[in-house]
Design an enzyme around this catalytic site. Structure first.
Site, PDB file in Angstrom:
ATOM      1  N   THR A  69       0.843  -1.204   0.000  1.00  5.81           N
ATOM      2  CA  THR A  69       0.000   0.000   0.000  1.00  5.81           C
ATOM      3  C   THR A  69       0.876   1.251   0.000  1.00  5.81           C
ATOM      4  OG1 THR A  69      -1.728  -1.192   1.178  1.00  5.81           O
ATOM      5  CG2 THR A  69      -1.805   1.220   1.290  1.00  5.81           C
ATOM      6  N   ASN A 149      -5.499  -9.108  -8.211  1.00  3.29           N
ATOM      7  CA  ASN A 149      -5.597  -9.851  -6.959  1.00  3.29           C
ATOM      8  C   ASN A 149      -6.846 -10.723  -6.880  1.00  3.29           C
ATOM      9  OD1 ASN A 149      -6.224  -6.919  -6.952  1.00  3.29           O
ATOM     10  ND2 ASN A 149      -7.325  -7.400  -5.070  1.00  3.29           N
ATOM     11  N   GLN A 177       0.895  -8.704  -6.494  1.00  2.00           N
ATOM     12  CA  GLN A 177       0.379 -10.082  -6.613  1.00  2.00           C
ATOM     13  C   GLN A 177       1.220 -10.952  -7.525  1.00  2.00           C
ATOM     14  OE1 GLN A 177      -1.759 -11.733  -4.929  1.00  2.00           O
ATOM     15  NE2 GLN A 177      -2.853 -10.131  -3.824  1.00  2.00           N
ATOM     16  N   ALA A 198       6.013  -7.966   0.686  1.00  2.00           N
ATOM     17  CA  ALA A 198       6.646  -9.217   1.123  1.00  2.00           C
ATOM     18  C   ALA A 198       5.640 -10.334   1.391  1.00  2.00           C
ATOM     19  CB  ALA A 198       7.468  -8.954   2.390  1.00  2.00           C
ATOM     20  N   HIS A 199       4.487  -9.983   1.989  1.00  2.00           N
ATOM     21  CA  HIS A 199       3.645 -11.064   2.519  1.00  2.00           C
ATOM     22  C   HIS A 199       2.858 -11.824   1.464  1.00  2.00           C
ATOM     23  CE1 HIS A 199      -0.516  -9.119   2.843  1.00  2.00           C
ATOM     24  NE2 HIS A 199       0.227  -8.083   2.548  1.00  2.00           N
ATOM     25  N   THR A 235      13.331   4.693  10.198  1.00  2.00           N
ATOM     26  CA  THR A 235      14.244   3.553  10.377  1.00  2.00           C
ATOM     27  C   THR A 235      13.627   2.303   9.766  1.00  2.00           C
ATOM     28  OG1 THR A 235      15.098   4.543  12.383  1.00  2.00           O
ATOM     29  CG2 THR A 235      15.496   2.186  12.101  1.00  2.00           C
ATOM     30  N   CYS A 321     -12.880  -7.127   1.772  1.00  2.00           N
ATOM     31  CA  CYS A 321     -12.005  -6.001   2.096  1.00  2.00           C
ATOM     32  C   CYS A 321     -11.349  -6.293   3.434  1.00  2.00           C
ATOM     33  CB  CYS A 321     -12.769  -4.687   2.093  1.00  2.00           C
ATOM     34  SG  CYS A 321     -13.953  -4.571   3.413  1.00  2.00           S
TER      35      CYS A 321
HETATM   36  N1  PLP Z   1      -1.834  -4.223  -4.380  1.00  2.00           N
HETATM   37  C1  PLP Z   1      -2.441  -5.393  -4.584  1.00  2.00           C
HETATM   38  C2  PLP Z   1      -2.724  -5.830  -5.984  1.00  2.00           C
HETATM   39  C3  PLP Z   1      -2.812  -6.191  -3.510  1.00  2.00           C
HETATM   40  O1  PLP Z   1      -3.427  -7.355  -3.725  1.00  2.00           O
HETATM   41  C4  PLP Z   1      -2.529  -5.736  -2.199  1.00  2.00           C
HETATM   42  C5  PLP Z   1      -2.958  -6.537  -1.019  1.00  2.00           C
HETATM   43  O2  PLP Z   1      -3.942  -7.215  -1.054  1.00  2.00           O
HETATM   44  C6  PLP Z   1      -1.880  -4.511  -2.029  1.00  2.00           C
HETATM   45  C7  PLP Z   1      -1.545  -3.782  -3.144  1.00  2.00           C
HETATM   46  C8  PLP Z   1      -1.542  -3.981  -0.669  1.00  2.00           C
HETATM   47  O3  PLP Z   1      -0.384  -4.592  -0.180  1.00  2.00           O
HETATM   48  P1  PLP Z   1      -0.068  -4.590   1.401  1.00  2.00           P
HETATM   49  O4  PLP Z   1      -1.040  -5.513   2.032  1.00  2.00           O
HETATM   50  O5  PLP Z   1       1.345  -5.065   1.493  1.00  2.00           O
HETATM   51  O6  PLP Z   1      -0.204  -3.174   1.860  1.00  2.00           O
END
Ligand code: PLP
Length: 379
Positions: A69, A149, A177, A198-199, A235, A321
């Protein structure tokens, strides 16, 4: 339990966990000049190199952020700030909220670029929009994700970038994604900015990065200690970044295994179509190998998610969401899917830990739930 929600968060890879645990013992600030600080800096720069390698880019052009994000927000706000607001954003109709909502805030006009019924960007529509873009509109900036996504549909970023470049514009690509699922290559994408997280590839939550093409305009949106070449003060999250680097490296090395998920996913979809009568969204397009988004008219997303959960299978509603509530899917809406069918969509997504059995078990559990709900797929 079967975990089929990798597009929400992928399970932590053991390599990432090990790297994080090791980094937690490096107790210093990577900006400190003493020996301990230099050890922390080494961890940080190693991860930067791993992420650069994973996307075919130079490590020095990676800016660490708190996630996907923030990477999207930095690209959009930072580019428009660097252009003194003289820009127009062209935003694909299927972008994540991190892109659409930040686009709406940057203070530049926003034009939506439609997608085709299978969910790929309409390149002719983009071309028409760029044809009427005038000098008074400032620099055109396209925001186009590499893979969606919700549906997994892969976007023609290279072609779109060429059109935008021809019009003197800039391209931001949200590759959150796609990293670790298909090849992400900065050069082939032709983008100026690439957002990563990363996640989604087996690293920890709360860490991400923005790749910035050398020379691309970008001003920071967050000021402070001047970390990350003064583009993102604060940091750095050392352990998180170490985990991100390890996850990026191991997921990039595992891309050919990841590609094998497609045939299992397709077999699952074939069964759901023939026995359950579902509609699979984006099936006619090139998709991420791990993602399947499908619906059966009248079978509400929430009901399906609960039924699957009771069967021990974690899936998402098509448009879940962050609060867990299900809202109308703008992605399916942009593809021309009517609200009634879109409200019956669920997304299953698999990954590095998934086994062949997981796909078969998903199909069986869904068909059982359908039978219990007394819904036939012929409607
Ligand atoms: N962009 C896409 C296409 C996503 O699917 C997501 C998370 O679902 C994000 C951005 C946001 O990433 P984060 O959860 O690391 O803020």
């Amino acid at each position: 339990m079967i975990y089929a929600d990798y597009n929400a968060t992928a399970p932590l890879r053991p390599e990432a966990r090990d790297a994080m645990l090791a980094a937690m013992d490096v107790q210093a600030n990577p900006s400190s000049v003493h020996g301990a600080g230099r050890a922390a800096r080494k961890v940080l720069e190693r991860a930067r190199g791993q992420i650069g390698n994973a996307i075919g880019a130079a490590a020095k052009d990676i800016v660490f952020t708190s996630g996907g994000t923030e990477a999207n927000a930095l690209a959009l706000h930072g580019a428009v700030r660097a252009l003194d607001g003289k820009a127009t954003l062209y935003v694909s109709a299927i972008e994540h909220e991190a892109v659409t909502q930040n686009s709406g805030l940057v203070g530049a006009p926003v034009r939506s670029v439609p997608v085709t019924p299978v969910g790929t960007l309409d390149l002719d529509a983009l071309k028409s929009l760029l044809d009427v873009h005038s000098e008074a509109d400032g620099t055109p900036i396209l925001a186009l994700m590499q893979a969606n996504n919700e549906t997994g549909v892969i976007q023609p970023v290279g072609e779109a970038s060429a059109l935008v470049r021809n019009a003197g514009g800039l391209v931001h690509c949200d590759a959150v994604q796609s990293l670790g699922k298909i090849q992400v290559n900065a050069l082939l994408l032709g983008a100026d900015y690439i957002a990563l997280s990363a996640h989604k590839c087996g690293g920890p939550q709360g860490v991400g990065a923005l790749w910035v093409r050398a020379g691309a305009p970008l001003k920071p949106v967050q000021l402070g200690g001047g970390q990350e070449r003064s583009l993102r003060s604060g940091t750095e999250n050392l352990a998180g970044i170490a985990g991100f680097g390890a996850a990026a490296e191991s997921s990039a090395a595992g891309l050919s295994d990841f590609a094998k998920l497609a045939s299992r996913r397709d077999a699952m979809e074939d069964k759901l179509i023939s026995e359950g009568g579902v509609t699979v969204f984006g099936r006619g397009a090139e998709r991420l190998p791990n993602t399947s988004n499908f619906a059966l008219q009248g079978f509400k997303s929430e009901t399906q998610v609960m039924a699957m959960d009771l069967a021990g299978i974690c899936v998402s509603a098509g448009a879940a969401c962050s609060s867990g509530k299900v809202s109308r899917s703008l992605v399916l809406g942009a593809m021309g899917v009517d609200d009634a069918l879109a409200s019956a969509a669920i997304r299953t997504s698999y990954g590095w830990k998934s086994s062949e059995k997981d796909f078969a078990a998903t199909a069986d559990a869904w068909l059982n739930a359908q039978a219990r709900a007394n819904l036939s797929g012929s409607s």
